[in-house]
Design a protein around this motif. Structure first.
Motif, PDB file in Angstrom:
ATOM      1  N   LYS A 192       0.807  -1.224   0.000  1.00  0.00           N
ATOM      2  CA  LYS A 192       0.000   0.000   0.000  1.00  0.00           C
ATOM      3  C   LYS A 192       0.840   1.274   0.000  1.00  0.00           C
ATOM      4  N   LEU A 195       1.919   2.638  -3.435  1.00  0.00           N
ATOM      5  CA  LEU A 195       0.997   3.343  -4.325  1.00  0.00           C
ATOM      6  C   LEU A 195       1.392   4.812  -4.469  1.00  0.00           C
ATOM      7  N   ARG A 203       4.489   2.265  -8.843  1.00  0.00           N
ATOM      8  CA  ARG A 203       3.100   2.509  -8.433  1.00  0.00           C
ATOM      9  C   ARG A 203       2.147   1.598  -9.191  1.00  0.00           C
ATOM     10  N   GLU A 204       2.395   1.436 -10.485  1.00  0.00           N
ATOM     11  CA  GLU A 204       1.527   0.586 -11.308  1.00  0.00           C
ATOM     12  C   GLU A 204       1.617  -0.879 -10.872  1.00  0.00           C
ATOM     13  N   ALA A 207      -0.236  -1.388  -7.582  1.00  0.00           N
ATOM     14  CA  ALA A 207      -1.691  -1.450  -7.763  1.00  0.00           C
ATOM     15  C   ALA A 207      -2.109  -2.817  -8.292  1.00  0.00           C
ATOM     16  N   GLU A 208      -1.344  -3.330  -9.260  1.00  0.00           N
ATOM     17  CA  GLU A 208      -1.663  -4.652  -9.815  1.00  0.00           C
ATOM     18  C   GLU A 208      -1.471  -5.749  -8.771  1.00  0.00           C
ATOM     19  N   ASP A 211      -4.314  -5.766  -6.408  1.00  0.00           N
ATOM     20  CA  ASP A 211      -5.464  -6.348  -7.079  1.00  0.00           C
ATOM     21  C   ASP A 211      -5.388  -7.869  -7.069  1.00  0.00           C
ATOM     22  N   THR A 217      -7.250  -0.494  -3.643  1.00  0.00           N
ATOM     23  CA  THR A 217      -6.175   0.469  -3.875  1.00  0.00           C
ATOM     24  C   THR A 217      -6.657   1.890  -3.646  1.00  0.00           C
TER      25      THR A 217
END
Length: 217
Positions: A192, A195, A203-204, A207-208, A211, A217
């Motif tokens: 976290k 992010l 950051r990408e 987030a993935e 997920d 997120t």
């Protein structure tokens, strides 16, 4: 202080009549038995005993096992002596895993890690070695992907979390991806904060990864 004395490792060699490199490897290993670098050498002709190749899981020769290390292909006497010394002294497993990845023997590397789970932390050291070849770097990623969701990978979550705070963005990105592969809910505590990482890629990936863990997120 006296130098520790180690018992030499034993070796198993599989050969075949049509093999172009088997004779040179057999000669090299025989010399190492004579010099005392290898304690005992067992040689099996798989044309006569194909079941031995099936038992060890190989289709190509020369194939050899020196102590706990399994090697495939042509090696010089010096190289085999080095592996015999490593087998006798219990050298870091990372050296063996690196050798397998250099030789593109990914399945064998994964099998070794599964058989010797204590070797798993060596992967973290290898991640940080900038001198490794592309074969090793790609191989490391493939190992982590093969271990996705396993109990083995979950044991690395705390250390991967530490690497996810590394100064180098590429290491943060790799560690972040592997945290997502772990399927461990506790990985979210490290993901976290990423992010808000200064690097877009990190950051990408974070987030993935969240997920993948089913975390918001």
């Amino acid at each position: 202080m006296s130098t520790p004395v180690h018992n030499p490792a034993d070796a198993l060699l599989l050969i075949a009549p049509s093999c172009p490199h088997c004779q040179s490897v057999l000669h090299a290993l025989s010399d190492l038995v004579k010099s005392g670098d290898i304690g005992r050498l067992e040689v099996v002709n798989i044309a006569v005993h194909p079941e031995t190749a099936q038992e060890v899981g190989t289709r190509s020769v020369p194939w050899m096992r020196i102590g706990n290390y399994e090697l495939n292909g042509s090696y010089s006497t010096g190289e085999l002596k080095s592996w015999a010394e490593k087998a006798a002294t219990g050298a870091p497993a990372g050296e063996y895993i690196r050798e397998l990845l250099e030789q593109q023997q990914l399945d064998q590397a994964i099998a070794y890690i599964e058989e010797y789970p204590d070797s798993l932390p060596q992967l973290l050291d290898m991640m940080q070695d900038e001198e490794d070849s592309l074969s090793v770097k790609f191989g490391l990623g493939a190992i982590f992907e093969a271990l996705a969701g396993s109990d083995l990978l979950k044991t690395l979550v705390p250390e991967l979390g530490k690497l996810a705070t590394h100064d180098k963005a590429n290491l943060r990105g790799d560690a972040t991806y592997y945290l997502g592969l772990s399927s461990a809910p506790e990985a979210a505590r490290w993901l976290k904060p990423l992010l808000d990482d200064p690097q877009d890629d990190v950051r990408e990936i974070a987030a993935e990864a969240l997920d993948m863990l089913g975390q918001p997120t």
